[in-house]
Design an enzyme around this catalytic site. Structure first.
Site, PDB file in Angstrom:
ATOM      1  N   GLY A 118     -16.628   2.750 -15.577  1.00 41.00           N
ATOM      2  CA  GLY A 118     -15.344   2.069 -15.447  1.00 41.00           C
ATOM      3  C   GLY A 118     -15.279   0.960 -14.433  1.00 41.00           C
ATOM      4  O   GLY A 118     -14.278   0.835 -13.718  1.00 41.00           O
ATOM      5  N   THR A 119     -16.315   0.147 -14.345  1.00 45.04           N
ATOM      6  CA  THR A 119     -16.294  -0.973 -13.411  1.00 45.04           C
ATOM      7  C   THR A 119     -16.798  -2.226 -14.107  1.00 45.04           C
ATOM      8  O   THR A 119     -17.679  -2.160 -14.961  1.00 45.04           O
ATOM      9  CB  THR A 119     -17.146  -0.686 -12.158  1.00 45.04           C
ATOM     10  N   SER A 120     -16.243  -3.361 -13.719  1.00 46.20           N
ATOM     11  CA  SER A 120     -16.634  -4.632 -14.324  1.00 46.20           C
ATOM     12  C   SER A 120     -17.978  -5.123 -13.814  1.00 46.20           C
ATOM     13  O   SER A 120     -18.568  -6.029 -14.397  1.00 46.20           O
ATOM     14  CB  SER A 120     -15.572  -5.695 -14.013  1.00 46.20           C
TER      15      SER A 120
ATOM     16  N   TYR B 111       0.818  -1.212   0.000  1.00 52.37           N
ATOM     17  CA  TYR B 111       0.000   0.000   0.000  1.00 52.37           C
ATOM     18  C   TYR B 111       0.854   1.266   0.000  1.00 52.37           C
ATOM     19  O   TYR B 111       0.415   2.298  -0.516  1.00 52.37           O
ATOM     20  CB  TYR B 111      -0.976  -0.021   1.175  1.00 52.37           C
TER      21      TYR B 111
ATOM     22  N   GLN C  84     -15.746   2.632  -5.823  1.00 52.60           N
ATOM     23  CA  GLN C  84     -15.010   1.447  -5.389  1.00 52.60           C
ATOM     24  C   GLN C  84     -13.523   1.756  -5.269  1.00 52.60           C
ATOM     25  O   GLN C  84     -12.763   0.927  -4.772  1.00 52.60           O
ATOM     26  CB  GLN C  84     -15.213   0.315  -6.396  1.00 52.60           C
ATOM     27  N   ASN C  85     -13.117   2.922  -5.727  1.00 52.85           N
ATOM     28  CA  ASN C  85     -11.697   3.285  -5.742  1.00 52.85           C
ATOM     29  C   ASN C  85     -11.255   3.816  -4.384  1.00 52.85           C
ATOM     30  O   ASN C  85     -12.023   4.486  -3.690  1.00 52.85           O
ATOM     31  CB  ASN C  85     -11.438   4.328  -6.827  1.00 52.85           C
TER      32      ASN C  85
ATOM     33  N   HIS D 257     -14.668   0.850  -0.527  1.00 51.98           N
ATOM     34  CA  HIS D 257     -13.534  -0.010  -0.188  1.00 51.98           C
ATOM     35  C   HIS D 257     -12.466   0.683   0.646  1.00 51.98           C
ATOM     36  O   HIS D 257     -11.366   0.150   0.803  1.00 51.98           O
ATOM     37  CB  HIS D 257     -12.903  -0.568  -1.466  1.00 51.98           C
TER      38      HIS D 257
END
Length: 231
Positions: free
Chosen positions: A170-172, A54, A87-88, A105
């Site tokens: 931009g997310t799956s 990280y 989600q970023n 997240h």
């Protein structure tokens, strides 16, 4: 009264700023098994490896900037109440100027106490063993790891259920629980899905419009259209 727009963003919007997506094509996270660097067990087994992973992500984040897609979402606030659920773990939405952001997240530029998770600190430098909170316990990245609860999930569900428009960028749509938010909008609510390789089927939703473009192309185009409908 302004309409509510909820925006769900994933790795694709940040990738165009130069941020590496964690997950490689083979499923590894930059050469590591996901459980080694993104789980409580991994941290317990090898905290130095996890902290270094990280630290590298944090250094990279501090070297990049918001892109046209981030800035376009700020422009939406001229005529809409906009809430971003991301989600970023980066702060690019904040730096661009968006005012309402929820991180599903966690946040890379924060650290929290391993003893009292309510103790959360702003953190921009490397995080190493020996960095302690006021309780005397080790600090860890303020990231939601696999197997951990998502603190803002209920809030995200509540916000999404009140949306007048949902924009997904931009997310799956493969990572839960975030992927499930598309099912929280009320029936027939407009949904826009912006991704160069969209992973949803338009036939699955009678209110879905797919924009098969990168975030920096598709988002400004959609924002211009939406702002034009309110002038």
């Amino acid at each position: 009264m302004k309409k509510n727009i909820v925006v769900l963003t994933g790795a694709g919007i940040s990738a165009e700023s130069g941020i590496n997506t964690f997950r490689d094509a083979d499923g590894l996270w930059e050469g590591h098994d996901v459980m080694e660097v993104a789980s409580p067990q991994g941290f317990a087994n090898n905290p130095e490896l996890v902290l270094d992973f990280y630290n590298q992500r944090r250094r990279q984040l501090l070297s990049v900037f918001p892109n046209a897609a981030h800035h376009a979402l700020v422009d939406l606030e001229e005529n809409f109440d906009v809430t971003i659920i991301t989600q970023n773990v980066d702060d690019l939405h904040e730096r661009a100027g968006s005012s309402q952001i929820y991180h599903i997240h966690g946040e890379l530029l924060k650290a929290r106490c391993t003893y009292n998770e309510d103790i959360v600190l702003d953190w921009k430098k490397d995080l190493v063993l020996g960095d302690l909170s006021d309780t005397g316990h080790q600090l860890r990245p303020h990231i939601v790891w696999f197997g951990e609860q998502v603190p803002v999930l209920e809030k995200a569900i509540s916000i999404t259920s009140k949306a007048d428009i949902l924009i997904i960028i931009g997310t799956s749509m493969q990572v839960y629980p975030a992927a499930g938010l598309i099912h929280e909008v009320v029936a027939h609510m407009p949904i826009y899905f912006i991704d160069p390789k969209p992973s949803v089927n338009q036939n699955d939703f009678n209110n879905l419009k797919i924009i098969a473009e990168s975030a920096t192309v598709g988002v400004p185009t959609l924002v211009t259209t939406l702002l034009g409908t309110t002038t």
